[in-house]
Write a protein that holds these residues in place. Structure first.
Motif, mmCIF file in Angstrom:
data_model
loop_
_atom_site.group_PDB
_atom_site.id
_atom_site.type_symbol
_atom_site.label_atom_id
_atom_site.label_comp_id
_atom_site.label_asym_id
_atom_site.label_seq_id
_atom_site.Cartn_x
_atom_site.Cartn_y
_atom_site.Cartn_z
ATOM 1 N N VAL A 39 0.836 -1.189 -0.072
ATOM 2 C CA VAL A 39 -0.012 -0.081 0.001
ATOM 3 C C VAL A 39 0.866 1.366 -0.100
ATOM 4 C CG1 VAL A 39 -0.233 0.001 2.537
ATOM 5 C CG2 VAL A 39 -1.817 1.027 1.252
ATOM 6 N N VAL A 40 0.445 2.329 -0.723
ATOM 7 C CA VAL A 40 1.406 3.419 -0.927
ATOM 8 C C VAL A 40 0.656 4.400 0.211
ATOM 9 C CG1 VAL A 40 1.913 5.402 -2.275
ATOM 10 C CG2 VAL A 40 1.834 3.076 -3.245
ATOM 11 N N LEU A 41 1.478 5.034 0.804
ATOM 12 C CA LEU A 41 0.967 6.012 1.761
ATOM 13 C C LEU A 41 1.395 7.475 1.911
ATOM 14 C CD1 LEU A 41 0.343 5.449 5.817
ATOM 15 C CD2 LEU A 41 1.951 7.258 5.038
ATOM 16 N N ASP A 42 0.650 8.221 1.606
ATOM 17 C CA ASP A 42 0.986 9.864 1.562
ATOM 18 C C ASP A 42 0.919 10.390 2.956
ATOM 19 O OD1 ASP A 42 0.845 12.705 1.260
ATOM 20 O OD2 ASP A 42 0.086 12.418 -0.592
ATOM 21 N N SER A 43 2.248 10.888 3.515
ATOM 22 C CA SER A 43 2.274 11.315 4.661
ATOM 23 C C SER A 43 2.070 12.565 5.009
ATOM 24 C CB SER A 43 3.556 10.767 5.435
ATOM 25 O OG SER A 43 4.497 11.504 4.615
ATOM 26 N N PRO A 78 2.870 -4.697 3.028
ATOM 27 C CA PRO A 78 4.036 -3.661 3.106
ATOM 28 C C PRO A 78 3.578 -2.553 2.797
ATOM 29 C CG PRO A 78 4.926 -5.544 2.210
ATOM 30 C CD PRO A 78 3.479 -5.849 2.348
ATOM 31 N N VAL A 79 4.149 -1.300 3.465
ATOM 32 C CA VAL A 79 3.675 0.051 3.155
ATOM 33 C C VAL A 79 4.857 0.822 2.706
ATOM 34 C CG1 VAL A 79 2.977 2.307 4.329
ATOM 35 C CG2 VAL A 79 2.104 0.021 5.336
ATOM 36 N N ILE A 80 4.728 1.671 1.379
ATOM 37 C CA ILE A 80 5.526 2.645 1.033
ATOM 38 C C ILE A 80 5.134 3.989 1.118
ATOM 39 C CG2 ILE A 80 6.766 3.075 -1.238
ATOM 40 C CD1 ILE A 80 6.152 0.347 -2.236
ATOM 41 N N THR A 81 6.085 4.635 2.082
ATOM 42 C CA THR A 81 5.714 5.885 2.328
ATOM 43 C C THR A 81 6.305 7.167 1.198
ATOM 44 O OG1 THR A 81 7.595 6.240 3.818
ATOM 45 C CG2 THR A 81 5.624 5.370 4.943
ATOM 46 N N TYR A 82 5.651 8.151 1.315
ATOM 47 C CA TYR A 82 6.189 9.192 0.500
ATOM 48 C C TYR A 82 5.701 10.670 0.988
ATOM 49 C CZ TYR A 82 2.006 10.115 -2.275
ATOM 50 O OH TYR A 82 0.479 10.677 -2.534
ATOM 51 N N CYS A 83 6.412 11.516 0.965
ATOM 52 C CA CYS A 83 5.951 12.923 1.382
ATOM 53 C C CYS A 83 6.292 13.882 0.045
ATOM 54 C CB CYS A 83 7.073 13.303 2.415
ATOM 55 S SG CYS A 83 6.313 14.862 3.332
ATOM 56 N N TRP A 84 6.867 15.067 0.059
ATOM 57 C CA TRP A 84 6.834 16.179 -0.977
ATOM 58 C C TRP A 84 7.986 15.614 -1.839
ATOM 59 C CZ3 TRP A 84 3.659 18.858 -3.244
ATOM 60 C CH2 TRP A 84 2.895 19.840 -2.470
ATOM 61 N N GLY A 85 9.333 15.202 -1.445
ATOM 62 C CA GLY A 85 10.202 15.246 -2.283
ATOM 63 C C GLY A 85 11.655 15.040 -1.642
ATOM 64 N N PRO A 86 12.655 14.878 -2.371
ATOM 65 C CA PRO A 86 13.913 14.658 -1.888
ATOM 66 C C PRO A 86 14.562 15.608 -0.694
ATOM 67 C CG PRO A 86 14.382 14.887 -4.139
ATOM 68 C CD PRO A 86 12.721 15.153 -3.751
ATOM 69 N N ALA A 99 7.462 1.648 11.285
ATOM 70 C CA ALA A 99 8.398 0.476 11.708
ATOM 71 C C ALA A 99 8.120 0.386 13.128
ATOM 72 C CB ALA A 99 9.558 0.759 11.366
ATOM 73 N N GLU A 100 7.922 1.416 13.874
ATOM 74 C CA GLU A 100 8.042 1.244 15.529
ATOM 75 C C GLU A 100 6.814 0.779 15.781
ATOM 76 O OE1 GLU A 100 8.971 5.344 16.523
ATOM 77 O OE2 GLU A 100 10.953 4.848 16.960
ATOM 78 N N LEU A 101 5.519 0.760 15.269
ATOM 79 C CA LEU A 101 4.375 -0.009 15.381
ATOM 80 C C LEU A 101 4.478 -1.467 14.821
ATOM 81 C CD1 LEU A 101 1.864 3.170 14.435
ATOM 82 C CD2 LEU A 101 2.525 2.157 16.856
ATOM 83 N N GLY A 102 5.424 -2.005 14.010
ATOM 84 C CA GLY A 102 5.553 -3.211 13.845
ATOM 85 C C GLY A 102 5.173 -3.279 12.031
ATOM 86 N N PHE A 103 5.103 -2.482 11.482
ATOM 87 C CA PHE A 103 4.683 -2.398 9.967
ATOM 88 C C PHE A 103 5.831 -2.711 9.185
ATOM 89 C CE2 PHE A 103 1.262 -0.197 11.531
ATOM 90 C CZ PHE A 103 -0.058 -0.677 11.075
ATOM 91 N N GLN A 104 5.863 -3.568 8.072
ATOM 92 C CA GLN A 104 6.955 -3.470 7.009
ATOM 93 C C GLN A 104 6.781 -2.376 6.299
ATOM 94 O OE1 GLN A 104 6.955 -7.511 4.972
ATOM 95 N NE2 GLN A 104 5.016 -7.403 6.014
ATOM 96 N N VAL A 105 7.825 -1.524 5.856
ATOM 97 C CA VAL A 105 7.976 -0.349 5.536
ATOM 98 C C VAL A 105 9.000 -0.115 4.563
ATOM 99 C CG1 VAL A 105 8.627 0.942 7.401
ATOM 100 C CG2 VAL A 105 7.084 2.107 5.622
ATOM 101 N N LYS A 106 8.725 0.835 3.637
ATOM 102 C CA LYS A 106 9.909 1.291 2.644
ATOM 103 C C LYS A 106 9.619 2.810 2.635
ATOM 104 C CE LYS A 106 11.675 -2.488 -0.211
ATOM 105 N NZ LYS A 106 12.091 -2.676 -1.674
ATOM 106 N N GLU A 107 10.561 3.510 2.042
ATOM 107 C CA GLU A 107 10.529 4.965 1.627
ATOM 108 C C GLU A 107 10.502 5.114 -0.060
ATOM 109 O OE1 GLU A 107 12.449 9.335 2.481
ATOM 110 O OE2 GLU A 107 13.394 7.349 3.393
ATOM 111 N N MET A 108 9.612 5.934 -0.381
ATOM 112 C CA MET A 108 9.438 6.039 -1.867
ATOM 113 C C MET A 108 10.495 7.310 -2.256
ATOM 114 S SD MET A 108 6.491 6.362 -4.871
ATOM 115 C CE MET A 108 6.090 8.247 -4.559
#
Length: 147
Positions: A39-43, A78-86, A99-108
């Protein structure tokens, strides 16, 4: 400062791939249809989300992750997070909170900025938009950058 040994460099870059996802790789999997396996997550904030977001993304601002993530997300996906940019570390902070809540996660990598700059479709409250690809971030005459 000399470079790391080849073995140390390989370990570092292998680990980096476990923590990061490329914008074009995420877009390619989503475009293929079906269950992407993540799932893609917009933070970002609600105002930022309204300016544009990845189609199908879940909106969950970083500050709300501790109280809402377990209600909105499935820990087995798994969750893929993104925000504005680099230039923004919001996706990193969101990934850490998950991750601290126990989710599998990557950053886009590149965030929403590079999603739009590479010419991928995004949604706003007015509908969908597809900007022209920026030739400094995506190939103009090829479907693949060769990376």
């Amino acid at each position: 400062m000399p470079p790391a040994s080849p073995a140390a460099a390989a370990a570092y870059f292998r680990a980096s791939l476990a923590f990061h996802a490329d914008v074009s790789d995420v877009a390619g999997v989503l475009a293929a249809g079906g269950d992407p396996g993540f799932v893609v997550l917009d933070s970002r904030s609600a105002a930022s989300w309204d300016q544009g977001h990845v189609p199908g993304a879940v909106h969950l601002p970083t500050a709300l992750i501790p109280e809402q993530a377990e209600r909105l997300l499935d820990k087995s996906v798994p969750v893929i997070t993104y925000c504005w940019g680099p230039g923004c570390n919001g996706a990193t902070r969101a990934a850490l909170a998950l991750a601290e809540l126990g989710f599998q996660v990557k950053e886009m990598l590149g965030g929403f900025e590079y999603w739009a700059r590479e010419g991928f479709e995004f949604e706003t409250w007015q509908g969908r938009e597809r900007p022209a690809a920026d030739p400094l971030t995506a190939p103009v005459d090829a479907a693949d950058c060769g990376c």
